[in-house]
Design a protein around this motif. Structure first.
Motif, PDB file in Angstrom:
ATOM      1  N   VAL A  70       0.835  -1.202   0.000  1.00 10.85           N
ATOM      2  CA  VAL A  70       0.000   0.000   0.000  1.00 10.85           C
ATOM      3  C   VAL A  70       0.867   1.248   0.000  1.00 10.85           C
ATOM      4  CG1 VAL A  70      -1.692   1.322   1.331  1.00 10.85           C
ATOM      5  CG2 VAL A  70      -1.955  -1.152   1.088  1.00 10.85           C
ATOM      6  N   ARG A  71       1.905   1.254   0.831  1.00 14.99           N
ATOM      7  CA  ARG A  71       2.796   2.403   0.951  1.00 14.99           C
ATOM      8  C   ARG A  71       4.086   2.220   0.147  1.00 14.99           C
ATOM      9  NH1 ARG A  71      -0.075   0.716   4.725  1.00 14.99           N
ATOM     10  NH2 ARG A  71      -1.453   2.075   5.899  1.00 14.99           N
ATOM     11  N   ASN A  72       4.177   1.106  -0.550  1.00 18.04           N
ATOM     12  CA  ASN A  72       5.307   0.810  -1.434  1.00 18.04           C
ATOM     13  C   ASN A  72       6.632   0.811  -0.675  1.00 18.04           C
ATOM     14  OD1 ASN A  72       6.001  -0.052  -3.991  1.00 18.04           O
ATOM     15  ND2 ASN A  72       6.420   2.006  -4.768  1.00 18.04           N
ATOM     16  N   THR A  73       6.622   0.133   0.480  1.00 19.40           N
ATOM     17  CA  THR A  73       7.821   0.066   1.306  1.00 19.40           C
ATOM     18  C   THR A  73       8.188  -1.382   1.626  1.00 19.40           C
ATOM     19  OG1 THR A  73       6.451   0.321   3.299  1.00 19.40           O
ATOM     20  CG2 THR A  73       7.475   2.322   2.395  1.00 19.40           C
ATOM     21  N   TYR A 108      12.487   0.711   3.985  1.00 19.30           N
ATOM     22  CA  TYR A 108      13.085   1.119   2.713  1.00 19.30           C
ATOM     23  C   TYR A 108      11.984   1.393   1.694  1.00 19.30           C
ATOM     24  CZ  TYR A 108      17.631  -0.650   4.334  1.00 19.30           C
ATOM     25  OH  TYR A 108      18.797  -0.860   5.033  1.00 19.30           O
ATOM     26  N   SER A 109      12.272   2.261   0.738  1.00 15.40           N
ATOM     27  CA  SER A 109      11.366   2.515  -0.375  1.00 15.40           C
ATOM     28  C   SER A 109      11.493   1.395  -1.399  1.00 15.40           C
ATOM     29  CB  SER A 109      11.706   3.848  -1.038  1.00 15.40           C
ATOM     30  OG  SER A 109      11.082   3.962  -2.308  1.00 15.40           O
ATOM     31  N   GLN A 110      10.365   0.846  -1.824  1.00 18.80           N
ATOM     32  CA  GLN A 110      10.415  -0.155  -2.895  1.00 18.80           C
ATOM     33  C   GLN A 110      10.797   0.481  -4.231  1.00 18.80           C
ATOM     34  OE1 GLN A 110       7.974  -3.690  -3.279  1.00 18.80           O
ATOM     35  NE2 GLN A 110       6.490  -2.771  -1.861  1.00 18.80           N
ATOM     36  N   ARG A 111      10.422   1.713  -4.431  1.00 19.59           N
ATOM     37  CA  ARG A 111      10.663   2.370  -5.710  1.00 19.59           C
ATOM     38  C   ARG A 111      12.124   2.730  -5.917  1.00 19.59           C
ATOM     39  NH1 ARG A 111      10.717   7.550  -7.716  1.00 19.59           N
ATOM     40  NH2 ARG A 111      10.335   8.411  -5.640  1.00 19.59           N
ATOM     41  N   THR A 112      12.742   3.285  -4.868  1.00 17.30           N
ATOM     42  CA  THR A 112      14.113   3.783  -5.017  1.00 17.30           C
ATOM     43  C   THR A 112      15.144   3.004  -4.211  1.00 17.30           C
ATOM     44  OG1 THR A 112      13.915   5.344  -3.178  1.00 17.30           O
ATOM     45  CG2 THR A 112      13.190   6.093  -5.357  1.00 17.30           C
ATOM     46  N   GLY A 113      14.681   2.201  -3.237  1.00 21.16           N
ATOM     47  CA  GLY A 113      15.610   1.520  -2.347  1.00 21.16           C
ATOM     48  C   GLY A 113      16.158   2.414  -1.261  1.00 21.16           C
ATOM     49  N   ARG A 114      15.640   3.632  -1.156  1.00 21.57           N
ATOM     50  CA  ARG A 114      16.151   4.569  -0.155  1.00 21.57           C
ATOM     51  C   ARG A 114      15.786   4.121   1.252  1.00 21.57           C
ATOM     52  NH1 ARG A 114      14.478   9.708   2.061  1.00 21.57           N
ATOM     53  NH2 ARG A 114      12.481   9.537   0.942  1.00 21.57           N
ATOM     54  N   HIS A 115      16.726   4.273   2.174  1.00 25.08           N
ATOM     55  CA  HIS A 115      16.510   3.966   3.589  1.00 25.08           C
ATOM     56  C   HIS A 115      15.685   5.088   4.186  1.00 25.08           C
ATOM     57  CE1 HIS A 115      17.667   3.801   7.913  1.00 25.08           C
ATOM     58  NE2 HIS A 115      17.795   2.491   7.697  1.00 25.08           N
ATOM     59  N   LEU A 116      14.437   4.763   4.603  1.00 26.25           N
ATOM     60  CA  LEU A 116      13.500   5.791   5.039  1.00 26.25           C
ATOM     61  C   LEU A 116      13.508   6.031   6.536  1.00 26.25           C
ATOM     62  CD1 LEU A 116      10.421   4.745   2.853  1.00 26.25           C
ATOM     63  CD2 LEU A 116      12.105   6.532   2.366  1.00 26.25           C
ATOM     64  N   ARG A 139      -5.108  -2.523   9.748  1.00 26.75           N
ATOM     65  CA  ARG A 139      -4.947  -1.647  10.907  1.00 26.75           C
ATOM     66  C   ARG A 139      -3.695  -0.786  10.814  1.00 26.75           C
ATOM     67  NH1 ARG A 139      -6.674  -6.288  11.163  1.00 26.75           N
ATOM     68  NH2 ARG A 139      -8.806  -6.616  11.863  1.00 26.75           N
ATOM     69  N   GLY A 140      -2.960  -0.903   9.714  1.00 25.08           N
ATOM     70  CA  GLY A 140      -1.804  -0.045   9.484  1.00 25.08           C
ATOM     71  C   GLY A 140      -0.659  -0.288  10.433  1.00 25.08           C
ATOM     72  N   LEU A 141      -0.367  -1.572  10.702  1.00 23.88           N
ATOM     73  CA  LEU A 141       0.661  -1.911  11.678  1.00 23.88           C
ATOM     74  C   LEU A 141       1.695  -2.875  11.103  1.00 23.88           C
ATOM     75  CD1 LEU A 141      -1.564  -2.573  14.837  1.00 23.88           C
ATOM     76  CD2 LEU A 141      -0.282  -0.487  14.294  1.00 23.88           C
ATOM     77  N   ALA A 142       2.910  -2.735  11.562  1.00 24.79           N
ATOM     78  CA  ALA A 142       3.968  -3.718  11.324  1.00 24.79           C
ATOM     79  C   ALA A 142       4.328  -4.339  12.667  1.00 24.79           C
ATOM     80  CB  ALA A 142       5.195  -3.065  10.701  1.00 24.79           C
ATOM     81  N   TRP A 143       4.229  -5.670  12.739  1.00 29.00           N
ATOM     82  CA  TRP A 143       4.513  -6.393  13.986  1.00 29.00           C
ATOM     83  C   TRP A 143       5.863  -7.092  13.896  1.00 29.00           C
ATOM     84  CZ3 TRP A 143       1.629  -6.445  18.437  1.00 29.00           C
ATOM     85  CH2 TRP A 143       0.330  -5.923  18.352  1.00 29.00           C
ATOM     86  N   CYS A 144       6.528  -7.178  15.047  1.00 29.55           N
ATOM     87  CA  CYS A 144       7.829  -7.854  15.106  1.00 29.55           C
ATOM     88  C   CYS A 144       8.022  -8.460  16.488  1.00 29.55           C
ATOM     89  CB  CYS A 144       8.955  -6.858  14.825  1.00 29.55           C
ATOM     90  SG  CYS A 144      10.606  -7.602  14.800  1.00 29.55           S
ATOM     91  N   GLY A 145       8.695  -9.611  16.517  1.00 30.53           N
ATOM     92  CA  GLY A 145       9.052 -10.223  17.792  1.00 30.53           C
ATOM     93  C   GLY A 145      10.425  -9.752  18.239  1.00 30.53           C
ATOM     94  N   ALA A 146      10.545  -9.469  19.530  1.00 25.76           N
ATOM     95  CA  ALA A 146      11.824  -9.082  20.125  1.00 25.76           C
ATOM     96  C   ALA A 146      12.301 -10.245  20.991  1.00 25.76           C
ATOM     97  CB  ALA A 146      11.674  -7.813  20.957  1.00 25.76           C
ATOM     98  N   LEU A 147      13.215 -11.040  20.448  1.00 26.60           N
ATOM     99  CA  LEU A 147      13.611 -12.285  21.110  1.00 26.60           C
ATOM    100  C   LEU A 147      14.202 -12.076  22.494  1.00 26.60           C
ATOM    101  CD1 LEU A 147      15.100 -14.278  18.125  1.00 26.60           C
ATOM    102  CD2 LEU A 147      13.566 -15.246  19.803  1.00 26.60           C
ATOM    103  N   LEU A 148      14.995 -11.049  22.660  1.00 21.06           N
ATOM    104  CA  LEU A 148      15.773 -10.933  23.892  1.00 21.06           C
ATOM    105  C   LEU A 148      14.986 -10.408  25.080  1.00 21.06           C
ATOM    106  CD1 LEU A 148      19.317  -9.766  22.709  1.00 21.06           C
ATOM    107  CD2 LEU A 148      18.474 -12.073  23.182  1.00 21.06           C
ATOM    108  N   PHE A 171       4.412  -1.260  15.110  1.00 20.75           N
ATOM    109  CA  PHE A 171       4.732   0.099  14.688  1.00 20.75           C
ATOM    110  C   PHE A 171       3.728   0.555  13.635  1.00 20.75           C
ATOM    111  CE2 PHE A 171       8.726  -1.545  16.289  1.00 20.75           C
ATOM    112  CZ  PHE A 171       9.259  -0.475  16.996  1.00 20.75           C
ATOM    113  N   ASP A 172       3.470   1.863  13.616  1.00 20.80           N
ATOM    114  CA  ASP A 172       2.554   2.454  12.659  1.00 20.80           C
ATOM    115  C   ASP A 172       3.189   2.471  11.272  1.00 20.80           C
ATOM    116  OD1 ASP A 172       1.186   4.699  11.115  1.00 20.80           O
ATOM    117  OD2 ASP A 172      -0.007   4.706  12.947  1.00 20.80           O
ATOM    118  N   LEU A 173       2.464   1.967  10.264  1.00 19.46           N
ATOM    119  CA  LEU A 173       3.013   1.895   8.912  1.00 19.46           C
ATOM    120  C   LEU A 173       3.188   3.268   8.279  1.00 19.46           C
ATOM    121  CD1 LEU A 173       0.993  -1.132   7.455  1.00 19.46           C
ATOM    122  CD2 LEU A 173       3.398  -1.107   8.136  1.00 19.46           C
ATOM    123  N   ASN A 174       2.492   4.276   8.799  1.00 17.29           N
ATOM    124  CA  ASN A 174       2.582   5.621   8.239  1.00 17.29           C
ATOM    125  C   ASN A 174       3.586   6.497   8.979  1.00 17.29           C
ATOM    126  OD1 ASN A 174       0.466   5.522   6.128  1.00 17.29           O
ATOM    127  ND2 ASN A 174      -0.908   5.187   7.858  1.00 17.29           N
TER     128      ASN A 174
END
Length: 356
Positions: free
Chosen positions: A121-124, A138-146, A164-173, A180-183
């Motif tokens: 949706v956000r091309n990332t 990162y940007s999918q279009r340019t590869g730029r580190h955002l 819901r516009g979220l990115a989920w991740c596990g923190a092992l330690l 995190f908010d995708l926007n």
């Protein structure tokens, strides 16, 4: 992960030295052997393999751009060789390679990339910068580190919840499951389970429930949408990855220690079955059309195909020593290995297609 007694450390820094920008060799086509198992429906698959680079970790598919995104990181800290690779899903050629930023000028250490997920949706592209205890965008279009999003101790997998516009991740330690908010890239939720090692994560797009494979306790952690009180579900020994059925009623876990896939009923909370797949099962993916589960078996060097309804193994496919990850996109599977094969010791990607 490997089958050692310290899977966290091994997962974070596995890989060998990479000669960057190596040319793609012509991929060979092979037929996958189907094991003769009682009551198993026989299927055949063709496999196209191509060497990419050293230190491959995970792969994700962008439907918007019809490309694969593959992470690679080489060696032990300080990691000075790491790239986000843009790969053509048909030719398996590298279209572009983006190097993460330097985080230590003295050593040349990079913000190395490991896990990967796509927000079309956000091309990332979202990646886990595991050794930096963060996520990066990162940007999918340019590869730029955002952006870089700190505070995720030994980040591993990333799962995108578009609804819901979220990115989920596990923190092992620290036993946390973080959103995190995708926007805005701001942290939105954090649920911590004491003593847990949340590894692979999956999101139910209908309910918003999040599931994390707990490597420490061999169980599945369910975090319901809007609740901070997780439910614990049984899984196989060494549960390290999880994927959901299309209807969201069943979870499948990759069990590294057991070398199996568990079938977990999310309605009753029971583990209905456990199917042996191969030594060191590290990742799982579901074919939305057939319902079959693909399992990447690191120590066995195979990708197996399981019919979870019948509890049968329907295919066993050689996908290189140390097969590390597998995904499905439009009925085609893509797996990456750490075989370090050939004169330049490169790792390969494999495209697995069913013969119908």
């Amino acid at each position: 992960m490997s089958g050692t007694r310290n899977p966290i450390a091994r997962r974070a820094v596995l890989g060998a030295a990479l000669a960057t920008g190596g040319a793609l060799a012509t991929a060979a086509t092979a037929s996958a052997a189907t094991p003769k198992r009682p009551h198993a429906k026989e299927l055949s698959y063709t496999v196209k393999s191509a060497p990419l680079a050293q230190g491959l970790y995970q792969v994700a598919h962008s439907a918007r751009n019809d490309v694969l995104w593959v992470t690679r990181s080489v060696g032990y800290p300080p990691v000075t060789q790491s790239q986000l690779l843009k790969v053509d899903p048909r030719s398996l050629e590298v279209l572009a390679a983006y190097t993460p930023p330097v985080v230590d000028e003295n050593t040349g250490e990079l913000e190395a990339v490991y896990g990967v997920a796509v927000d079309d949706v956000r091309n990332t592209v979202w990646v886990s910068a595991t050794l930096a205890n963060s996520l990066a965008v990162y940007s999918q279009r340019t590869g730029r580190h955002l952006a870089v999003l700190p505070g995720v101790q030994h980040s591993r997998d990333v799962a995108i919840d578009q609804v819901r516009g979220l990115a989920w991740c596990g923190a092992l330690l620290d036993g946390s499951i973080v959103a995190f908010d995708l926007n805005t890239y701001e942290e939105r939720r954090r649920v911590t389970v004491e003593g847990a090692w949340p590894a692979g994560v999956a999101v139910d797009p209908f309910t918003g429930n999040v599931y994390a494979a707990d490597l420490a306790k061999s169980r599945l952690i369910e975090v319901a949408h809007g609740s901070d009180q997780p439910r614990m579900l049984p899984a196989g020994e060494g549960s390290v990855d999880v994927v959901l059925s299309v209807d969201g009623r069943t979870a499948y876990t990759a069990n590294q220690t057991a070398g199996s896939v568990s079938v977990v009923d999310l309605v009753t909370g029971e583990m209905k079955n456990e199917i042996k797949t191969g030594a060191g099962t590290l990742a799982v993916a579901v074919d939305a059309c057939t319902g079959h589960v693909f399992a990447a078996n690191k120590d066995a060097g195979t990708t197996t195909v399981v019919d979870p309804r019948r509890g049968t193994l329907v295919a066993e496919i050689a996908t290189g020593a140390n097969t590390d990850h597998v995904i499905l996109a439009h009925g085609t599977a893509y797996a990456v290995d750490k075989a370090a094969a050939g004169p330049e010791a490169v790792d390969s990607i494999h495209r697995i297609t069913a013969v119908r």
